[in-house]
Design an enzyme around this catalytic site. Structure first.
Site, PDB file in Angstrom:
ATOM      1  N   LYS A  10       0.820  -1.211   0.000  1.00 16.88           N
ATOM      2  CA  LYS A  10       0.000   0.000   0.000  1.00 16.88           C
ATOM      3  C   LYS A  10       0.862   1.273   0.000  1.00 16.88           C
ATOM      4  O   LYS A  10       2.062   1.218   0.284  1.00 16.88           O
ATOM      5  CB  LYS A  10      -0.939  -0.042   1.211  1.00 16.88           C
ATOM      6  CG  LYS A  10      -2.013  -1.151   1.136  1.00 16.88           C
ATOM      7  CD  LYS A  10      -2.904  -1.111   2.367  1.00 16.88           C
ATOM      8  CE  LYS A  10      -4.077  -2.072   2.286  1.00 16.88           C
ATOM      9  NZ  LYS A  10      -4.931  -2.000   3.509  1.00 16.88           N
ATOM     10  N   PHE A  58     -15.099   3.915   7.809  1.00 18.94           N
ATOM     11  CA  PHE A  58     -13.722   4.174   7.397  1.00 18.94           C
ATOM     12  C   PHE A  58     -13.551   4.271   5.882  1.00 18.94           C
ATOM     13  O   PHE A  58     -12.436   4.458   5.389  1.00 18.94           O
ATOM     14  CB  PHE A  58     -12.775   3.109   7.982  1.00 18.94           C
ATOM     15  CG  PHE A  58     -13.063   1.692   7.539  1.00 18.94           C
ATOM     16  CD1 PHE A  58     -12.584   1.207   6.323  1.00 18.94           C
ATOM     17  CD2 PHE A  58     -13.788   0.832   8.348  1.00 18.94           C
ATOM     18  CE1 PHE A  58     -12.838  -0.096   5.918  1.00 18.94           C
ATOM     19  CE2 PHE A  58     -14.048  -0.484   7.959  1.00 18.94           C
ATOM     20  CZ  PHE A  58     -13.572  -0.944   6.738  1.00 18.94           C
ATOM     21  N   ARG A  86      -2.299 -14.432   4.379  1.00 21.48           N
ATOM     22  CA  ARG A  86      -2.928 -13.666   5.472  1.00 21.48           C
ATOM     23  C   ARG A  86      -2.214 -13.946   6.794  1.00 21.48           C
ATOM     24  O   ARG A  86      -2.115 -13.061   7.653  1.00 21.48           O
ATOM     25  CB  ARG A  86      -4.436 -13.932   5.549  1.00 21.48           C
ATOM     26  CG  ARG A  86      -5.141 -13.325   4.327  1.00 21.48           C
ATOM     27  CD  ARG A  86      -6.552 -12.868   4.523  1.00 21.48           C
ATOM     28  NE  ARG A  86      -6.802 -11.935   5.568  1.00 21.48           N
ATOM     29  CZ  ARG A  86      -7.322 -10.707   5.401  1.00 21.48           C
ATOM     30  NH1 ARG A  86      -7.543 -10.224   4.190  1.00 21.48           N
ATOM     31  NH2 ARG A  86      -7.604  -9.948   6.423  1.00 21.48           N
ATOM     32  N   THR A  92      -5.475  -7.200  10.669  1.00 27.14           N
ATOM     33  CA  THR A  92      -5.707  -5.869  10.082  1.00 27.14           C
ATOM     34  C   THR A  92      -5.118  -4.771  10.967  1.00 27.14           C
ATOM     35  O   THR A  92      -4.489  -3.832  10.474  1.00 27.14           O
ATOM     36  CB  THR A  92      -7.228  -5.631   9.911  1.00 27.14           C
ATOM     37  OG1 THR A  92      -7.785  -6.739   9.198  1.00 27.14           O
ATOM     38  CG2 THR A  92      -7.510  -4.340   9.177  1.00 27.14           C
ATOM     39  N   ARG A 103       2.541  -6.809   8.909  1.00 26.90           N
ATOM     40  CA  ARG A 103       1.853  -5.663   9.512  1.00 26.90           C
ATOM     41  C   ARG A 103       2.434  -5.303  10.873  1.00 26.90           C
ATOM     42  O   ARG A 103       2.528  -4.118  11.223  1.00 26.90           O
ATOM     43  CB  ARG A 103       0.350  -5.921   9.580  1.00 26.90           C
ATOM     44  CG  ARG A 103      -0.322  -5.711   8.220  1.00 26.90           C
ATOM     45  CD  ARG A 103      -1.724  -6.212   8.202  1.00 26.90           C
ATOM     46  NE  ARG A 103      -2.481  -5.713   7.037  1.00 26.90           N
ATOM     47  CZ  ARG A 103      -3.662  -6.207   6.678  1.00 26.90           C
ATOM     48  NH1 ARG A 103      -4.213  -7.194   7.372  1.00 26.90           N
ATOM     49  NH2 ARG A 103      -4.282  -5.724   5.626  1.00 26.90           N
ATOM     50  N   GLU A 127      -9.879  -9.927  -7.573  1.00 25.03           N
ATOM     51  CA  GLU A 127      -8.917  -8.853  -7.306  1.00 25.03           C
ATOM     52  C   GLU A 127      -7.727  -8.904  -8.257  1.00 25.03           C
ATOM     53  O   GLU A 127      -7.238  -7.859  -8.713  1.00 25.03           O
ATOM     54  CB  GLU A 127      -8.462  -8.934  -5.851  1.00 25.03           C
ATOM     55  CG  GLU A 127      -9.580  -8.599  -4.870  1.00 25.03           C
ATOM     56  CD  GLU A 127      -9.162  -8.701  -3.413  1.00 25.03           C
ATOM     57  OE1 GLU A 127      -9.991  -8.383  -2.537  1.00 25.03           O
ATOM     58  OE2 GLU A 127      -8.008  -9.094  -3.135  1.00 25.03           O
TER      59      GLU A 127
END
Ligand code: UDP
Ligand code: MG
Length: 143
Positions: A10, A58, A86, A92, A103, A127
């Site tokens: 990202k 959000f 994942r 998250t 993360r 995706e």
């Protein structure tokens, strides 16, 4: 074949110059890179990609974040790709992510969380098709 997933490095992680380290972690975890590109999402493309979250509190912030700079979508292949990737990225919210996950290492908070990962084989195909097409897509999903 349930062996593909879509990763996105990202905009926060690209801006933080963490793309190289993240790609190394993904590769060392046994994922094969089938396709990859650098792209700055438009508002429309980010809204389409995250359509499932439309209406959530959000959503607008998520679209601003995802269009704030270039990101790097990557089509990955590995046995059990969705679940294993994942696991590699962690929860998250980085505060809840396991030690050593991408993360935990690179995310700032639940919003600026460095990477995306598909949540099902069905969504992985959708995706991946969102970012890759034609000959590139045929090489990812032959036949
Ligand atoms: N997000 C956020 N606030 C939240 C939940 C999610 O800003 O409370 C953002 C975050 O960047 C997350 C993305 O929206 O990665 C998509 O949310 P999802 O629940 O699908 O999490 P993911 O599948 O990315 O772990
Ligand atoms: Mg999700």
């Amino acid at each position: 074949m349930n062996d593909k997933t879509l990763a996105i490095i990202k905009p926060d992680a690209v801006n933080d110059k963490k793309a190289g380290e993240i790609i190394t972690m993904i590769s060392q975890a046994g994922f094969k890179i089938k396709a990859m590109r650098l792209v700055k999402l438009t508002k429309e493309s980010a809204e389409g990609f995250y359509e499932i979250h439309k209406g959530k509190a959000f959503f607008e912030e998520l679209i601003d974040y995802m269009t704030s700079g270039p990101c790097i979508p990557i089509a990955l292949e590995k046995e059990n790709a969705v679940e294993d990737y994942r696991k590699l990225i962690g929860a998250t919210d980085p505060a809840k992510a396991a030690e050593g996950t991408i993360r935990k290492l690179f995310a700032r908070n639940i919003q600026f969380n460095a990477v995306h990962g598909s949540d099902s084989d069905e969504n992985a195909k959708k995706e991946i098709s969102y970012f890759f097409s034609g000959k590139e897509l045929l090489e990812i999903y032959p036949g």
